[in-house]
Design a protein around this motif. Structure first.
Motif, PDB file in Angstrom:
ATOM      1  N   PRO A 169       9.224  -6.426   4.720  1.00 22.42           N
ATOM      2  CA  PRO A 169       8.519  -5.428   3.909  1.00 22.42           C
ATOM      3  C   PRO A 169       7.070  -5.839   3.638  1.00 22.42           C
ATOM      4  O   PRO A 169       6.726  -7.028   3.669  1.00 22.42           O
ATOM      5  CB  PRO A 169       9.325  -5.398   2.600  1.00 22.42           C
ATOM      6  N   GLY A 174      10.121   1.506   2.867  1.00 25.16           N
ATOM      7  CA  GLY A 174      11.572   1.684   2.891  1.00 25.16           C
ATOM      8  C   GLY A 174      11.992   3.077   2.495  1.00 25.16           C
ATOM      9  O   GLY A 174      11.179   3.937   2.137  1.00 25.16           O
ATOM     10  N   TYR A 212      15.237   1.162  -2.543  1.00 25.08           N
ATOM     11  CA  TYR A 212      14.697  -0.054  -3.160  1.00 25.08           C
ATOM     12  C   TYR A 212      15.639  -0.517  -4.266  1.00 25.08           C
ATOM     13  O   TYR A 212      16.222   0.292  -4.990  1.00 25.08           O
ATOM     14  CB  TYR A 212      13.310   0.203  -3.763  1.00 25.08           C
ATOM     15  N   ALA A 252      10.519   3.075  -5.947  1.00 29.47           N
ATOM     16  CA  ALA A 252       9.535   2.265  -5.225  1.00 29.47           C
ATOM     17  C   ALA A 252       8.644   1.482  -6.178  1.00 29.47           C
ATOM     18  O   ALA A 252       8.206   0.370  -5.862  1.00 29.47           O
ATOM     19  CB  ALA A 252       8.683   3.159  -4.318  1.00 29.47           C
ATOM     20  N   VAL A 283      14.239  -4.099   0.057  1.00 29.80           N
ATOM     21  CA  VAL A 283      13.819  -2.828   0.651  1.00 29.80           C
ATOM     22  C   VAL A 283      14.721  -2.520   1.852  1.00 29.80           C
ATOM     23  O   VAL A 283      14.936  -3.384   2.712  1.00 29.80           O
ATOM     24  CB  VAL A 283      12.347  -2.888   1.101  1.00 29.80           C
TER      25      VAL A 283
END
Length: 288
Positions: free
Chosen positions: A82, A113, A116, A125, A139
């Motif tokens: 990520p 993603g 989360y 997020a 993620v």
């Protein structure tokens, strides 16, 4: 060879790191084939399950009635890393550096993603935090692969701002107040010096100062109550004159409005009989 896995596009031989995929050898027109895999699996094992850490090619040799055929299957491992967590805050001396003053908050945002999971149990997020510590987010991308990102939030102590000076005085009296515990100050009056001088207001009030530690950029506010003392008021003075110039039978009676304790300081020009400290006087002779 055929693969069985459910990451991203199912059964396409592409998996996430740590995932398991099944590889099946399915020869046709055989009776009792034997298998030799390059993983070491042998005999009648027509399927193997593997979890490669990196992209790996697997080979199987199938033998039946003296004939042999070889097949290969490449399993592609797609790492998911990520993006770094973005930190947004305006506290302290530098914005977005992850160092905040106690009581302030920072917004942490992960990206890349479709799902989360934060270490503070948030599932969006972005998440808002105000406590020092290390924050981690897992993620999950569109292929079902997971990756982890981490960031650290540091908190700075607030300055201990106090106000000292005269806080009880007569109405209108000049008083000086001093702020302590920081480097710069802004008073509720607008003054920006450590000490201010003002007249005691006519009613109880509260004065405020905000002090900032210029090293950390952190500020704190102190409040101080001001208690005014009302000026005594002589509402009326009843004067009885001595009966003769030589008599000592005059008197003065005062009607006074004042908050105790009250002291009285009398003076005379030519008269006598005063008792210092008394509110009312008697046995006075002629005088002023």
């Amino acid at each position: 060879l055929a693969t069985v896995e459910s990451f991203g596009t199912p059964n396409d031989g592409t998996i996430c790191p740590g995932a398991t995929v099944q590889i099946n050898a399915t020869p046709t027109g055989t009776t009792a084939p034997t298998y030799v895999w390059n993983t070491g699996a042998t005999a009648t094992t027509s399927s193997i399950s593997v979890s490669p850490a990196t992209t790996t090619t697997y080979t199987v040799s199938v033998t039946d009635i003296g004939c042999q055929v070889t097949a290969t299957q490449t399993i592609t491992v797609v790492p998911f890393v990520p993006a770094p967590i973005a930190v947004a805050e305006t506290s302290g001396t530098t914005n977005n550096d992850g160092t905040i003053c106690t009581g302030a908050s920072a917004t942490l945002t992960a990206s890349g993603g479709v799902a989360y999971l934060w270490s503070n149990n948030a599932t969006t997020a972005s998440t808002s935090v105000s406590t020092a510590g290390t924050y981690t987010v897992i993620v999950t991308n569109a292929n079902g692969c997971t990756g982890t990102a981490t960031t650290t939030i540091t908190t700075l102590a607030l300055p201990n701002v106090t106000i000292t000076g005269t806080t009880t005085a007569c109405v209108g009296a000049s008083i000086t107040l001093t702020a302590n515990g920081a480097n710069t100050y802004v008073w509720g009056t607008g003054a920006t010096t450590a000490s201010i001088t003002l007249a005691m207001p006519g009613a109880p009030s509260v004065i405020t100062v905000t002090g900032t530690n210029t090293t950390t950029g952190c500020s704190a506010t102190a409040n101080q109550g001001l208690t005014p003392l009302l000026l005594p008021v002589i509402n009326n003075a009843t004067v009885v004159q001595p009966t003769t110039c030589a008599s000592a039978n005059g008197s003065i009676t005062l009607d006074v409005f004042a908050a105790p304790p009250v002291t009285y300081n009398w003076t005379t020009n030519g008269g006598s009989g005063l008792v210092q400290g008394n509110q009312n006087q008697s046995n006075l002779t002629v005088g002023t």
